[in-house]
Design an enzyme around this catalytic site. Structure first.
Site, PDB file in Angstrom:
ATOM      1  N   ASP A  15       4.913  -8.688  -2.635  1.00 10.45           N
ATOM      2  CA  ASP A  15       5.951  -8.125  -1.750  1.00 10.45           C
ATOM      3  C   ASP A  15       6.980  -9.131  -1.224  1.00 10.45           C
ATOM      4  O   ASP A  15       7.313  -9.104  -0.023  1.00 10.45           O
ATOM      5  CB  ASP A  15       5.288  -7.402  -0.563  1.00 10.45           C
ATOM      6  CG  ASP A  15       4.460  -6.196  -0.985  1.00 10.45           C
ATOM      7  OD1 ASP A  15       4.359  -5.925  -2.195  1.00 10.45           O
ATOM      8  OD2 ASP A  15       3.891  -5.527  -0.101  1.00 10.45           O
ATOM      9  N   ASP A  53       6.498  -3.232  -2.597  1.00 10.55           N
ATOM     10  CA  ASP A  53       6.293  -2.111  -1.681  1.00 10.55           C
ATOM     11  C   ASP A  53       7.434  -1.125  -1.961  1.00 10.55           C
ATOM     12  O   ASP A  53       8.601  -1.531  -1.995  1.00 10.55           O
ATOM     13  CB  ASP A  53       6.355  -2.659  -0.244  1.00 10.55           C
ATOM     14  CG  ASP A  53       5.529  -1.868   0.748  1.00 10.55           C
ATOM     15  OD1 ASP A  53       4.432  -1.394   0.397  1.00 10.55           O
ATOM     16  OD2 ASP A  53       5.982  -1.738   1.918  1.00 10.55           O
ATOM     17  N   HIS A  55       8.527   2.670  -1.029  1.00 11.96           N
ATOM     18  CA  HIS A  55       8.297   3.932  -0.321  1.00 11.96           C
ATOM     19  C   HIS A  55       9.434   4.932  -0.519  1.00 11.96           C
ATOM     20  O   HIS A  55      10.604   4.543  -0.486  1.00 11.96           O
ATOM     21  CB  HIS A  55       8.191   3.666   1.187  1.00 11.96           C
ATOM     22  CG  HIS A  55       7.085   2.744   1.584  1.00 11.96           C
ATOM     23  ND1 HIS A  55       5.771   2.957   1.249  1.00 11.96           N
ATOM     24  CD2 HIS A  55       7.093   1.594   2.320  1.00 11.96           C
ATOM     25  CE1 HIS A  55       5.021   1.982   1.756  1.00 11.96           C
ATOM     26  NE2 HIS A  55       5.805   1.139   2.405  1.00 11.96           N
ATOM     27  N   HIS A  59       8.640   8.368   4.409  1.00 10.92           N
ATOM     28  CA  HIS A  59       7.223   8.060   4.170  1.00 10.92           C
ATOM     29  C   HIS A  59       6.398   8.167   5.460  1.00 10.92           C
ATOM     30  O   HIS A  59       6.881   7.826   6.538  1.00 10.92           O
ATOM     31  CB  HIS A  59       7.114   6.636   3.592  1.00 10.92           C
ATOM     32  CG  HIS A  59       5.765   6.302   3.058  1.00 10.92           C
ATOM     33  ND1 HIS A  59       4.896   5.478   3.719  1.00 10.92           N
ATOM     34  CD2 HIS A  59       5.132   6.712   1.931  1.00 10.92           C
ATOM     35  CE1 HIS A  59       3.774   5.378   3.004  1.00 10.92           C
ATOM     36  NE2 HIS A  59       3.900   6.109   1.917  1.00 10.92           N
ATOM     37  N   HIS A  88      11.162   0.850   5.854  1.00 13.82           N
ATOM     38  CA  HIS A  88      11.313  -0.380   5.065  1.00 13.82           C
ATOM     39  C   HIS A  88      11.037  -0.101   3.598  1.00 13.82           C
ATOM     40  O   HIS A  88      10.347   0.868   3.256  1.00 13.82           O
ATOM     41  CB  HIS A  88      10.333  -1.470   5.565  1.00 13.82           C
ATOM     42  CG  HIS A  88       8.899  -1.102   5.355  1.00 13.82           C
ATOM     43  ND1 HIS A  88       8.213  -0.256   6.202  1.00 13.82           N
ATOM     44  CD2 HIS A  88       8.018  -1.425   4.367  1.00 13.82           C
ATOM     45  CE1 HIS A  88       6.988  -0.087   5.750  1.00 13.82           C
ATOM     46  NE2 HIS A  88       6.835  -0.776   4.627  1.00 13.82           N
ATOM     47  N   LYS A 113       3.850   0.081  -5.281  1.00 14.97           N
ATOM     48  CA  LYS A 113       2.803   0.749  -4.499  1.00 14.97           C
ATOM     49  C   LYS A 113       3.422   1.356  -3.251  1.00 14.97           C
ATOM     50  O   LYS A 113       4.484   0.921  -2.814  1.00 14.97           O
ATOM     51  CB  LYS A 113       1.714  -0.254  -4.120  1.00 14.97           C
ATOM     52  CG  LYS A 113       2.266  -1.380  -3.260  1.00 14.97           C
ATOM     53  CD  LYS A 113       1.225  -2.422  -2.947  1.00 14.97           C
ATOM     54  CE  LYS A 113       1.809  -3.561  -2.144  1.00 14.97           C
ATOM     55  NZ  LYS A 113       2.384  -3.187  -0.837  1.00 14.97           N
ATOM     56  N   CYS A 158      -0.608  -6.840   3.385  1.00 15.51           N
ATOM     57  CA  CYS A 158      -0.766  -6.642   1.941  1.00 15.51           C
ATOM     58  C   CYS A 158      -1.564  -7.750   1.276  1.00 15.51           C
ATOM     59  O   CYS A 158      -2.332  -7.488   0.351  1.00 15.51           O
ATOM     60  CB  CYS A 158       0.592  -6.434   1.297  1.00 15.51           C
ATOM     61  SG  CYS A 158       1.282  -4.834   1.792  1.00 15.51           S
TER      62      CYS A 158
HETATM   63  C1  VGL Z   1       3.403  -4.527   4.290  1.00 15.56           C
HETATM   64  C2  VGL Z   1       3.355  -3.363   6.255  1.00 15.56           C
HETATM   65  C3  VGL Z   1       3.883  -2.236   5.634  1.00 15.56           C
HETATM   66  C4  VGL Z   1       3.139  -5.803   3.558  1.00 15.56           C
HETATM   67  C5  VGL Z   1       3.921  -3.404   3.639  1.00 15.56           C
HETATM   68  O1  VGL Z   1       3.740  -6.033   2.477  1.00 15.56           O
HETATM   69  O2  VGL Z   1       2.327  -6.613   4.069  1.00 15.56           O
HETATM   70  N1  VGL Z   1       3.111  -4.482   5.577  1.00 15.56           N
HETATM   71  N2  VGL Z   1       4.159  -2.292   4.321  1.00 15.56           N
HETATM   72 ZN    ZN Z   2       5.190  -0.682   3.418  1.00  9.97          ZN
END
Ligand code: VGL
Ligand code: ZN
Length: 213
Positions: A15, A53, A55, A59, A88, A113, A158
């Site tokens: 990410d 990430d 979404h 979401h 995000h 994901k 993550c």
């Molecule tokens: C993440 C919060 C929400 C991450 C992703 O990449 O750690 N944290 N979505």
């Molecule tokens: Zn996320």
């Protein structure tokens, strides 16, 4: 401890997206400082994959989808407690793109994901319902990888959840400390390192891979 990556090793970059870097919607403090470290490490791994990430708008992990709730509050979803985030990494938006300074031309797979509207996914292996699989475990096994080297954002979400699932799946695991940064809600970064250590993850630094500083 100096280590040299071998063919059955895979570097998994989690990410490193605009929204998790300074100026982004869910900025990780100092998030972009991992980028030069990751770029350098990528040069010494024969195999590299990255997660993204990803979404849909609206979401269920977004506070904006829960009237009266604010980001970083917790709610109950069908699968249990869920922290609510600012909007995000919305599919197709600049915030969801990899940071432009990330340079991983030999990356072999981008695993997305978090695209099921009702389920968040911190882990690169299992979504937050702990049942829906992303397919990564099968992919890594089919390709014959046995050791995972993990880096990226965020240490306490993550990276943590991916690390725990990697260990549950039986992979040897090395987490590259200086190539990770966390969000840190209530000391969650320190707790994450503890939890990962107890799960049998090895904590290393980028210099252990002999990438020259
Ligand atoms: C993440 C919060 C929400 C991450 C992703 O990449 O750690 N944290 N979505
Ligand atoms: Zn996320």
């Amino acid at each position: 401890m100096l280590m040299t990556p071998v063919k059955s090793d895979v570097f998994v970059i989690v990410d490193v997206q605009n929204d998790f870097c300074p100026g982004g919607a869910l900025a990780v403090p100092d998030g972009a400082t991992v980028i030069p470290v990751i770029n350098r490490l990528a040069g010494s791994f024969p195999h590299i994959i990255a997660t993204q990430d990803w979404h849909p708008a609206g979401h269920r992990s977004f506070a904006s989808a829960h009237p009266g709730k604010k980001p970083f509050e917790t709610t109950e979803l069908t699968y249990g407690p869920q922290i609510l985030w600012p909007d995000h990494c919305i599919q197709g938006t600049p915030g969801a793109e990899f940071h432009p300074a990330l340079s991983i031309p030999r990356c072999e797979l981008v695993l997305r994901k978090g695209f099921h509207e009702q389920i968040d996914s911190y882990s690169a292996f299992f979504e937050n319902d702990r049942r829906t699989q992303t397919g990564l475990e099968g992919y890594l096994r089919e390709r014959g990888f046995t050791r995972i080297f993990l880096a990226g954002l965020a240490t306490d979400f993550c990276v943590l959840y991916s690390a725990l699932d990697a260990r549950r799946a039986g992979f040897e695991l090395f987490i590259i400390e200086d190539a990770c940064r966390g969000i840190d809600l209530n000391d969650s970064v320190a707790a994450a390192w503890d939890t990962m250590a107890r799960a049998g993850a090895n904590r290393i630094v980028s210099n252990d891979l002999g990438t020259g500083g």
